[in-house]
Write a protein that holds these residues in place. Structure first.
Motif, PDB file in Angstrom:
ATOM      1  N   ASP A  91      41.773  43.368  35.248  1.00  0.00           N
ATOM      2  CA  ASP A  91      41.266  42.600  34.106  1.00  0.00           C
ATOM      3  C   ASP A  91      39.908  41.957  34.394  1.00  0.00           C
ATOM      4  O   ASP A  91      39.398  41.174  33.591  1.00  0.00           O
ATOM      5  CB  ASP A  91      42.282  41.517  33.701  1.00  0.00           C
ATOM      6  N   THR A 125      38.988  39.647  36.376  1.00  0.00           N
ATOM      7  CA  THR A 125      38.972  38.189  36.476  1.00  0.00           C
ATOM      8  C   THR A 125      39.225  37.688  37.886  1.00  0.00           C
ATOM      9  O   THR A 125      39.075  36.495  38.154  1.00  0.00           O
ATOM     10  CB  THR A 125      40.040  37.568  35.549  1.00  0.00           C
ATOM     11  N   GLN A 126      39.616  38.587  38.809  1.00  0.00           N
ATOM     12  CA  GLN A 126      39.954  38.168  40.162  1.00  0.00           C
ATOM     13  C   GLN A 126      39.444  39.188  41.179  1.00  0.00           C
ATOM     14  O   GLN A 126      39.248  40.361  40.846  1.00  0.00           O
ATOM     15  CB  GLN A 126      41.480  38.031  40.328  1.00  0.00           C
TER      16      GLN A 126
END
Length: 584
Positions: free
Chosen positions: A436, A438-439
């Motif tokens: 996603d 995000t990390q």
């Protein structure tokens, strides 16, 4: 009689399921044990009929060829059948005690005959399409785009049971046995050994077994009688659960958005969460372990084996489909084409000239999808040089003694050691970007991929936990992996788990190149040929001949920025110039 494990195609496999119990009377070719290895799941059939007197293995045991699985009393199976036959023969000889009982018996027999006749008429009135009908079957998803038929395990005219292995398919990643999709007689085999086959290709024609159709019909009637108020899907799920003795997956899973599917396949679940979900599905220990390693939500995976049992191939197919969904989203959003247009018609010699067609090797073919991932990575390459004059002197002093021990000490061993140490100090280069975006998933161990050129193409075996190994041990493993790669003896484990890659072109010449990041890694280091160059010595104010090694670091710009790449490359160059710094 002892029933032993046959040739499994691997050194050892894990007992995933025991399919019989002590006291069971089994027939020849009945499945008794389910074995799982890193390559495939195999149901082992009994080589004889009889009564099970002892089970010599337990779930979780590692077994190899020749290990005793169960023990049979072959006489017990025969005695049971003979006794049954004798009782059947003697039954008509019993006379009724009086005329009244005889009349009742006679009437009862007539009633049974009438019932049998009615049942026969009912079966005859049903469509006979599934009974004795030749059906063409297609290959399941093999986990790769294309694979080679290594062995055909049955012949035309053979009677096979459902899920009996009929083909052995091999790719560069694994060997997989393809099961028979139904029981019956083999009418025709549509492939031959050596053929390259793809998912969904027709491979066999089977005439379905009447017995199976009758059994299915009887099972369906039994289900309807036991649960008349339950819908068809619930009844089917209940039956499968009772048959396998394992928890059954829900027949219909709630659909989720493509982003949720990608997140499930990408590794966001903790190990405890995955373990909790694993109890809801029918899968063996090896599959469960792989699901933990991949971070796959196994409740979202559809099983392709008998009773919806999940195989490793199902996990790979699930991840593959999720990645395709993820990549299709940005492509469609930007309006960019997801693939190149077709080649023009090149048959006109006056325009295009003479041409010749050559087949790609199997390794090159399976590498194309992986290389296509680079289309979606914003890559940048940072160039630098390292003064390895002193390191080369050290290598020259050590290589004689190591050669006497059978170890080839090359500069690549120093590069691997220095890079592995640098990755522990700069862990962002030893990471993966989450699905996603995000990390960043930081790897705690350095599994170093080493690009090796073979006659069939480039292959990348892996040195595990390189950060904990000395230069001598690294040199030993480089030599072993290179030999196995060129002899085509690398196992699946040798090729999995890399967190960073090194590509060395030292003996091929050239001043620099731009290596491609091997997704899902975020960096790759290229090393070109070291050459003697004039280098300015600030202390003596003179030029000196120094051995300079060109370095090329390609990186995923979504995770690593240019300043960090420059610092990392310079840091590696400094370690290679003076390996003693690693000891500090």
């Amino acid at each position: 009689m002892e029933i032993k494990a046959p040739d499994l195609g691997v050194d050892s496999a894990e007992v995933s399921e025991i399919m019989v119990q002590v006291g069971d009377v089994i027939a020849k070719d009945d499945n008794i044990i389910l074995l799982e290895s890193d390559k495939a799941s195999v149901e082992v059939p009994s080589s004889a009929a009889g009564k099970v007197t002892k089970i010599s293995v337990t779930v979780g045991d590692q077994v190899s060829e020749g290990v005793v699985l169960i023990e049979l009393d072959s006489d017990a199976g025969g005695d049971s059948q003979e006794a049954s036959a004798e009782e059947t023969d003697k039954a008509p000889e019993k006379a009724p005690a009086n005329k009244s009982e005889g009349d009742k018996s006679h009437a009862s027999e007539k009633s049974k005959d009438a019932s049998a006749s009615a049942a026969t008429d009912t079966n005859a009135s049903k469509p006979a399409a599934k009974e004795g009908t030749a059906t063409t079957h297609a290959l399941p998803d093999l986990g790769v785009d294309e694979a080679q038929v290594a062995e055909i395990m049955v012949s035309v005219g053979d009677m096979v049971t459902a899920d009996q292995s009929v083909l052995l398919i091999e790719s560069d990643k694994a060997s997989v046995e393809v099961p028979a999709p139904e029981a019956g007689k083999i009418e025709k085999i549509l492939v031959k050994a050596g053929d390259m086959v793809a998912n969904g290709q027709d491979f066999i024609v089977i005439i379905g077994s009447d017995a199976d159709a009758s059994t299915n019909s009887a099972d369906a009637k039994s289900d309807e009688a036991d649960a008349p108020d339950v819908n068809k899907e619930d009844s089917s799920g209940k039956q499968a659960s009772q048959t396998t003795g394992e928890p059954k997956q829900a027949a219909v899973k709630s659909t989720s958005s493509s982003n949720e599917v990608v997140a499930n396949a990408g590794g966001k679940l903790t190990e405890s969460q995955v373990n909790a979900k694993l109890t809801e599905v029918y899968a063996g220990p090896a599959v469960r372990k792989l699901a933990r390693q991949l971070g796959v939500d196994i409740t979202q995976v559809s099983g392709s084996a008998l009773n919806d049992r999940i195989l490793k191939e199902d996990l790979f197919a699930h991840v593959k489909n999720s990645l395709n969904t993820q990549q299709a989203a940005p492509a469609s959003g930007s309006g960019a084409s997801s693939s190149l247009p077709k080649l023009p018609d090149m048959s006109n010699v006056e325009i295009w000239g003479e041409s010749e067609t050559q087949d790609l090797t199997r390794l090159q073919k399976v590498s194309i999808p992986q290389l296509n991932y680079n289309t979606y990575l914003p890559q940048v390459t940072q160039f630098d040089v390292s003064d390895i004059t002193e390191t080369e002197k050290l290598r020259g002093e050590l290589k004689g003694g190591m050669k006497a021990e059978g170890v080839g000490l090359t500069i690549l061993a120093f590069i691997v050691k220095a890079t592995a140490y640098a990755l522990t100090q700069h862990p962002r280069f030893n990471s993966h970007l989450s699905d996603d975006n995000t990390q960043v998933i930081l790897r705690k161990s350095v599994n170093m991929g080493i690009a090796v050129a073979t006659d069939d193409g480039l292959i990348v075996p892996v040195i595990k936990n390189a950060q904990d190994k000395g230069i001598k041990q690294i040199a030993i493993e480089i030599g072993e992996l290179a030999v196995k790669a060129r002899d085509k003896k690398l196992s699946t484990k040798d090729l999995q788990g890399a967190s960073f890659t090194i590509s060395s072109q030292g003996i091929l010449g050239g001043t620099a190149f731009t290596p491609l990041v091997n997704w899902p890694q975020v960096g790759i280091l290229g090393a070109s040929e070291a050459t003697m160059q004039p280098h300015w010595n600030t202390k003596s104010q003179t030029f000196e001949p120094r051995l300079m090694l060109p370095l090329s670091l390609s990186y995923d710009h979504r995770v690593i920025n240019g300043a960090d790449a420059a610092v990392f490359t310079r840091y590696v160059a400094g370690l290679l110039a003076d390996p003693r710094r690693i000891l500090l």
